[in-house]
Design an enzyme around this catalytic site. Structure first.
Site, mmCIF file in Angstrom:
data_model
loop_
_atom_site.group_PDB
_atom_site.id
_atom_site.type_symbol
_atom_site.label_atom_id
_atom_site.label_comp_id
_atom_site.label_asym_id
_atom_site.label_seq_id
_atom_site.Cartn_x
_atom_site.Cartn_y
_atom_site.Cartn_z
ATOM 1 N N ARG A 131 0.811 -1.225 0.000
ATOM 2 C CA ARG A 131 0.000 0.000 0.000
ATOM 3 C C ARG A 131 0.841 1.271 0.000
ATOM 4 N NH1 ARG A 131 -2.972 -3.514 3.361
ATOM 5 N NH2 ARG A 131 -4.995 -4.064 2.462
ATOM 6 N N LYS A 152 2.496 11.230 -11.250
ATOM 7 C CA LYS A 152 1.615 10.357 -12.030
ATOM 8 C C LYS A 152 2.376 9.068 -12.332
ATOM 9 C CE LYS A 152 -1.701 13.028 -14.728
ATOM 10 N NZ LYS A 152 -2.109 13.349 -16.114
ATOM 11 N N GLU A 194 8.380 17.433 -25.067
ATOM 12 C CA GLU A 194 7.706 17.846 -23.834
ATOM 13 C C GLU A 194 8.189 19.219 -23.372
ATOM 14 O OE1 GLU A 194 5.194 16.590 -22.313
ATOM 15 O OE2 GLU A 194 5.124 14.420 -22.624
ATOM 16 N N LYS A 236 6.275 22.487 -14.952
ATOM 17 C CA LYS A 236 5.562 21.312 -14.442
ATOM 18 C C LYS A 236 5.355 21.435 -12.933
ATOM 19 C CE LYS A 236 3.982 16.982 -14.837
ATOM 20 N NZ LYS A 236 4.740 15.840 -15.368
ATOM 21 N N GLU A 246 -5.029 16.684 -10.786
ATOM 22 C CA GLU A 246 -5.637 16.973 -12.079
ATOM 23 C C GLU A 246 -7.149 17.180 -11.995
ATOM 24 O OE1 GLU A 246 -5.670 15.017 -16.479
ATOM 25 O OE2 GLU A 246 -3.769 14.916 -15.415
ATOM 26 N N ARG A 250 -4.155 21.173 -13.959
ATOM 27 C CA ARG A 250 -3.109 20.237 -14.382
ATOM 28 C C ARG A 250 -3.408 19.602 -15.738
ATOM 29 N NH1 ARG A 250 0.181 15.714 -10.778
ATOM 30 N NH2 ARG A 250 1.282 14.794 -12.539
ATOM 31 N N ASN A 254 -1.750 18.150 -20.737
ATOM 32 C CA ASN A 254 -2.106 17.127 -21.717
ATOM 33 C C ASN A 254 -2.179 17.667 -23.137
ATOM 34 O OD1 ASN A 254 -2.383 15.053 -19.769
ATOM 35 N ND2 ASN A 254 -4.429 15.785 -19.252
ATOM 36 N N HIS A 257 -1.849 15.295 -26.106
ATOM 37 C CA HIS A 257 -1.858 13.923 -25.613
ATOM 38 C C HIS A 257 -3.115 13.149 -25.993
ATOM 39 C CE1 HIS A 257 1.593 15.343 -23.449
ATOM 40 N NE2 HIS A 257 1.750 14.202 -22.812
ATOM 41 N N HIS A 261 -1.774 9.923 -27.407
ATOM 42 C CA HIS A 261 -1.958 8.627 -26.741
ATOM 43 C C HIS A 261 -2.677 7.631 -27.650
ATOM 44 C CE1 HIS A 261 -1.517 10.042 -22.267
ATOM 45 N NE2 HIS A 261 -0.370 10.015 -22.916
ATOM 46 N N HIS A 274 6.839 8.404 -27.548
ATOM 47 C CA HIS A 274 5.831 9.269 -26.926
ATOM 48 C C HIS A 274 5.944 10.711 -27.422
ATOM 49 C CE1 HIS A 274 3.113 10.940 -23.955
ATOM 50 N NE2 HIS A 274 4.065 11.756 -23.539
#
Length: 372
Positions: A131, A152, A194, A236, A246, A250, A254, A257, A261, A274
């Site tokens: 956990r 993330k 990026e 960032k 997010e 935030r 993206n 993206h 993606h 990417h």
């Protein structure tokens, strides 16, 4: 740039209250990894696990392991294949098996030594093992200046990228710029995508600076690269500090993206890097801006910036439009029957649009396939 005189590195802080952490940027930091872990009071009594990939292991694993061992850490290692396909549930299980066999406990630390794939996978291992145990990001690619910051962490599902994941912040980000000198030029270009994104969403002056210094960035000129990485990480860090999970702001990170993606998924996470996929996606977002009546400068500027870095602006012709649209529907940015897109409103400013017509997105995909 803020310089840490004790460590002789550039330093940023991600401000998240009790979960705040430093980003250290400088040359030779993998050699000092053990020292930096001691500064963060990471336990030497509990075993530590380095997760890395085959390419990075051949270059940097022994240096990292030796530094940690000399600082008194008991280090286990798990090596995954290089590439996006390693962000899988099967590899997550294999990493946790190694952690169990090595005797990791709740006070152990997982170290992500590698690029964005390793960082995402190792971070999710840390978030889910018992956990949650502590973890450290040691990025070795330019692309990871974005992915290593902000917490993330995730693995992919065959139908969607990063759909199985968590928000889980590291103890620190240790960014050794000397590791970047071993990158192939294709990965350099993809990583810089990026950086360009950070300028396009937040800071027109930084986007202009990137355009002006394209050749120095591509050749990894040390002072120029360090400034670019520092500024990109700073953008960032500011965004994450304002919106860790997010909920609103935030999501601007993206940009490019939603399409990007989908392209990665259609290419089975192996054909496009990417950064290449999101470069195409950023062109698509600029096309959307033009059709939605935003500043007419956005599309030609975005195209000029991306082309200056030798990044792609066109979807491979073999990619079927229906497959791309289907992949977008599985993406987290498809919500309540509406397409959610980050749309530029000016260079350095974006808006989160939740009402973009599917028909218009399909038209953009077709234009991107034709290279128009």
């Amino acid at each position: 740039m803020q310089i840490n005189k004790q460590l002789q590195t550039a330093e940023l802080q991600v401000e998240l209250g009790e979960r705040s952490y430093p980003i250290w940027i400088g040359s030779g930091l993998v050699l000092r990894l053990g020292e930096l872990c001691q500064l963060k009071d990471l336990s030497t009594r509990s075993p530590m696990l380095i997760i890395t990939d085959e390419s990075v292991a051949a270059l940097h694993l022994e240096t990292a392991k030796q530094s940690l061992t000399e600082a008194g850490y008991n280090v286990a290692v798990h090596i995954v294949p290089s590439g996006e396909s390693s962000k899988s549930l099967a590899n997550l299980e294999a990493c946790i098996t190694t952690a169990l066999q090595a005797g990791l406990d709740r006070k152990s630390t997982v170290i992500a030594l590698g690029g964005g794939v390793v960082g995402d996978l190792a971070g999710f291992v840390a978030a889910s093992y018992m956990r949650g145990v502590r973890f450290v990001q040691v990025p070795t690619t330019i692309l990871a200046h974005d992915s290593s910051v902000g917490g993330k962490v995730a693995v992919n599902h065959p139908l969607a990228k990063n759909i199985i994941g968590a928000f889980y912040q590291p103890e620190m980000v240790v960014y050794d710029t000397s590791t970047l000198l071993t990158l192939p030029i294709r990965e350099v270009r993809a990583g810089l995508a990026e950086m360009l994104k950070h300028g396009l969403i937040w800071d027109r002056a930084f986007a202009d600076w990137c355009l002006e210094h394209a050749s120095d960035l591509l050749s990894l000129k040390e002072d120029v690269l360090q400034y670019g990485l520092y500024t990109g990480c700073s953008v960032k860090a500011q965004v994450v500090s304002k919106d860790e999970r997010e909920q609103d702001l935030r999501a601007i990170l993206n940009l490019g993206h939603t399409i990007g993606h989908a392209l990665e998924a259609v290419g089975h996470y192996g054909e496009l890097l990417h950064g290449e996929a999101i470069s195409i996606g950023m062109i698509g977002s600029a096309m959307l801006a033009e059709r939605l009546g935003e500043d007419p400068e956005i599309l030609p500027y975005t195209r000029r910036l991306i082309e200056a870095f030798g990044l792609p602006t066109q979807i491979p012709a073999s990619y079927e439009t229906d497959d791309i649209m289907s992949a977008m529907m599985h993406d987290k940015k498809f919500s309540e029957g509406e397409m959610v897109f980050v749309v530029p409103t000016a260079i350095g400013k974006v808006d989160i649009r939740r009402d973009v017509p599917v028909r218009l997105v399909r038209e953009i995909v077709e234009l991107l396939k034709r290279g128009e």
